[in-house]
Design an enzyme around this catalytic site. Sequence first.
Site, PDB file in Angstrom:
ATOM      1  N   LYS B  91     -41.284 -88.297 -27.419  1.00 26.59           N
ATOM      2  CA  LYS B  91     -41.323 -89.244 -26.309  1.00 26.59           C
ATOM      3  C   LYS B  91     -42.631 -89.112 -25.538  1.00 26.59           C
ATOM      4  O   LYS B  91     -43.223 -90.094 -25.111  1.00 26.59           O
ATOM      5  CB  LYS B  91     -40.132 -88.918 -25.397  1.00 26.59           C
ATOM      6  CG  LYS B  91     -39.749 -89.991 -24.459  1.00 26.59           C
ATOM      7  CD  LYS B  91     -38.302 -89.831 -23.984  1.00 26.59           C
ATOM      8  CE  LYS B  91     -37.975 -88.448 -23.457  1.00 26.59           C
ATOM      9  NZ  LYS B  91     -36.559 -88.322 -23.066  1.00 26.59           N
ATOM     10  N   LYS B 140     -65.413 -91.099 -57.517  1.00 21.77           N
ATOM     11  CA  LYS B 140     -65.875 -92.149 -56.605  1.00 21.77           C
ATOM     12  C   LYS B 140     -65.032 -93.408 -56.746  1.00 21.77           C
ATOM     13  O   LYS B 140     -64.742 -94.078 -55.778  1.00 21.77           O
ATOM     14  CB  LYS B 140     -67.340 -92.493 -56.900  1.00 21.77           C
ATOM     15  CG  LYS B 140     -68.304 -91.737 -56.007  1.00 21.77           C
ATOM     16  CD  LYS B 140     -69.628 -92.449 -55.856  1.00 21.77           C
ATOM     17  CE  LYS B 140     -69.765 -93.153 -54.515  1.00 21.77           C
ATOM     18  NZ  LYS B 140     -69.722 -92.263 -53.364  1.00 21.77           N
ATOM     19  N   GLU B 169     -58.361 -90.534 -52.974  1.00 20.85           N
ATOM     20  CA  GLU B 169     -57.047 -90.526 -52.316  1.00 20.85           C
ATOM     21  C   GLU B 169     -56.419 -91.924 -52.299  1.00 20.85           C
ATOM     22  O   GLU B 169     -55.218 -92.055 -52.069  1.00 20.85           O
ATOM     23  CB  GLU B 169     -57.151 -89.960 -50.891  1.00 20.85           C
ATOM     24  CG  GLU B 169     -57.680 -90.909 -49.829  1.00 20.85           C
ATOM     25  CD  GLU B 169     -59.186 -91.070 -49.883  1.00 20.85           C
ATOM     26  OE1 GLU B 169     -59.828 -90.424 -50.739  1.00 20.85           O
ATOM     27  OE2 GLU B 169     -59.731 -91.872 -49.082  1.00 20.85           O
TER      28      GLU B 169
END
Lengths: 403, 403
Positions: B91, B140, B169
């Site tokens: 919160k 790459k 990734e």
Amino acid sequence: MAFVVATYRVEAARDSLEKIAEGIAIGLTVGSWTDLPATQQAEVASRCGSVEEIRVLEETSQGTLAEIKIGYPEENLTDSLASLLVTVFGKLSMDGNVRLQALEIPDSYRRRFPGPQFGAAGIRQLIGVERRPLIMSIFKSCNGQSLSELAHAFREQALGCVDYVKDDEIFFDESLAPSIERVRRYGEIAREVAEMTGQRTRYAVNLTGTLPELFEKAERLVEAGADALLLNVFAYGLDVLAALARNPNIKIPIFAHPAVSGAIYSSPRTGIAAPVLLGDLLRLAGADVVLYPSAYGSVTLDAETCRTLVERLRQPSDIHRSVLPGPAAGLHPGMVAQLYRDLQNECIMAAGGGIQGHPDGIAAGGRAFRQAIDAMEAGEQLEDAALRHRELARALQRWGVKA
Amino acid sequence: MAFVVATYRVEAARDSLEKIAEGIAIGLTVGSWTDLPATQQAEVASRCGSVEEIRVLEETSQGTLAEIKIGYPEENLTDSLASLLVTVFGKLSMDGNVRLQALEIPDSYRRRFPGPQFGAAGIRQLIGVERRPLIMSIFKSCNGQSLSELAHAFREQALGCVDYVKDDEIFFDESLAPSIERVRRYGEIAREVAEMTGQRTRYAVNLTGTLPELFEKAERLVEAGADALLLNVFAYGLDVLAALARNPNIKIPIFAHPAVSGAIYSSPRTGIAAPVLLGDLLRLAGADVVLYPSAYGSVTLDAETCRTLVERLRQPSDIHRSVLPGPAAGLHPGMVAQLYRDLQNECIMAAGGGIQGHPDGIAAGGRAFRQAIDAMEAGEQLEDAALRHRELARALQRWGVKA
Ligand SMILES: [Mg+2]
Ligand SMILES: [Mg+2]
């Protein structure tokens, strides 16, 4: 070929915007372009992102604030929310001055996600409430309480005739009151109370634990009779929600709690805008209810952001149901007219202090909310209804009316 | 009783700091205090947070910038990272002007998490490299490439004698080159190349997919001979990492990628500081290597933040191993002296363009990195080593030396 289109807000030198946009379009899809031999360029052309638009918003002290739209080929993406997140805002999130502001999902890609299994309409059908807004009461205190103390607090909330009671989202430790026992016990109480009041209150149990055990536990809670699951989606991950929504054994609604999301949406120049995070992504992943800090109470989302968020939850779609917006944080019965004006009937109003802080007790607090809602449905003013309803009158005395 | 102590940076009126601190300590643990009957106060006292310190940092245009330390009883927490995150910054993350700046985890709680199964020392042992920094080469381009094209690119990287090659990734789509086939094919190539060069290059495969299937898939990849898993932890969730680290069938290192984390750490007044996010939390959850955008190259983390992050990864502990820091983003061989000065030998240097952009090709790029590292280990200057090593000389010509 379908594209996911992401809109970024970027602050940079005006004459660098085009290069930045191209860097994103290529860097987040095929990595590099000029380094590729011509034969490979042809092969990967369909995987390369495209710059859809560069729009200057204003000049700032740091340069130019602009919106850049990049299209990402659906072919690069898979059925995981992670693939979407990492593609549109993985490496880019670390660039320091870029914010993911909006996301357009093509229907072909939307179809690969579960979306809400119930949504607004499905929840209404499930609980048999046709038109009025729903009311959810939030346990104020859970940690350290015994099952019988919690059961007592549930009972008082149920006596207020609320539709749902939800656990405190910080309630993780199950040593005193395991979730499966809470589901059983509160279920019994709800049935007892319903015989007196005519209103059956349902319980959204906080789904907690380690992975992958959590998935198994969700099924056990359903078997034990759970009415709804509460999930801290941004602590567990969007794909955890999607897995629950995809599981055919989990035939109950999932309520998404926004805990931790403020760490992502709060900064105006970085992170991900709340309507994307709490709207588009939670809907794709399968939330039936999205709780969010409404603009009315104590907390942070401004009215404009709330409006956009609710639009994303309800945006008409042939593929995914509408999500039921759950405004929360600081709500009390004196706000119901305002909530109605902004959200109409299609929402679930969530209140903790605004129910439990009622001067005549918790049950009176729930009933005051319900009286306020019934007044709105009847086209009546809150103040007028208060003349007939003691609980509402006392609530308005306590908190006032926000118009 | 043990406490997790969280340090928050808060900007507010000076005379409101004490109230804010108490609001956090109570609100995020037992919900409310004054509303509880005296008997329950006694019962839940052990679950209540405590204000450990309020320290004013400076006066700002918005009020006072202060650090507030709150202790959270371990009893409220469980073995999930979600319980920790939601408790200390659930919160509270939505409050708009609070940043989670630091986290102290007591040993008793640390013990409930897997931590790195290999860590820096374990990885060295596994691959038989005693002292020097490791080198990781980053694909790459992956999207849209066939398995044979990717295999070719892996081979060139392996010929550069790097220790690890990692997937891009953003590589999620497996239609052209499924991860299990990549693991097998690259493994064969690595063995072939090792016969020529004497250096076996290992492959960190991007673990992707939906949940819960991802857990099963991780085991299949291990069985197929995967050397290491790459995980987009902040897209999937910290408890996904912890589940992988806890799984005894997954006997290979896990490399944590920082994608999406910038959405959380980039703002100075909100979110979670990078050393907590990429340091404390990833270590608890079980990352063996943490990739991060180093201060040297193109991207964003400043030197001071990197220093603190690396401290957290390496902080001496009897319970959890040290994580191997993986500085990345813009690294090239001309930076190796600087990397050495800041990180010494205990790191894995990750490079994409700084290897693959070498004027004489990818293999030369890897070798130039290795020559730079060997020079440092021998106490030699980069420029002197370049007199004997053509690849290093050409790299320094291309990128210069950063001192
Ligand atoms: Mg709460
Ligand atoms: Mg990359």
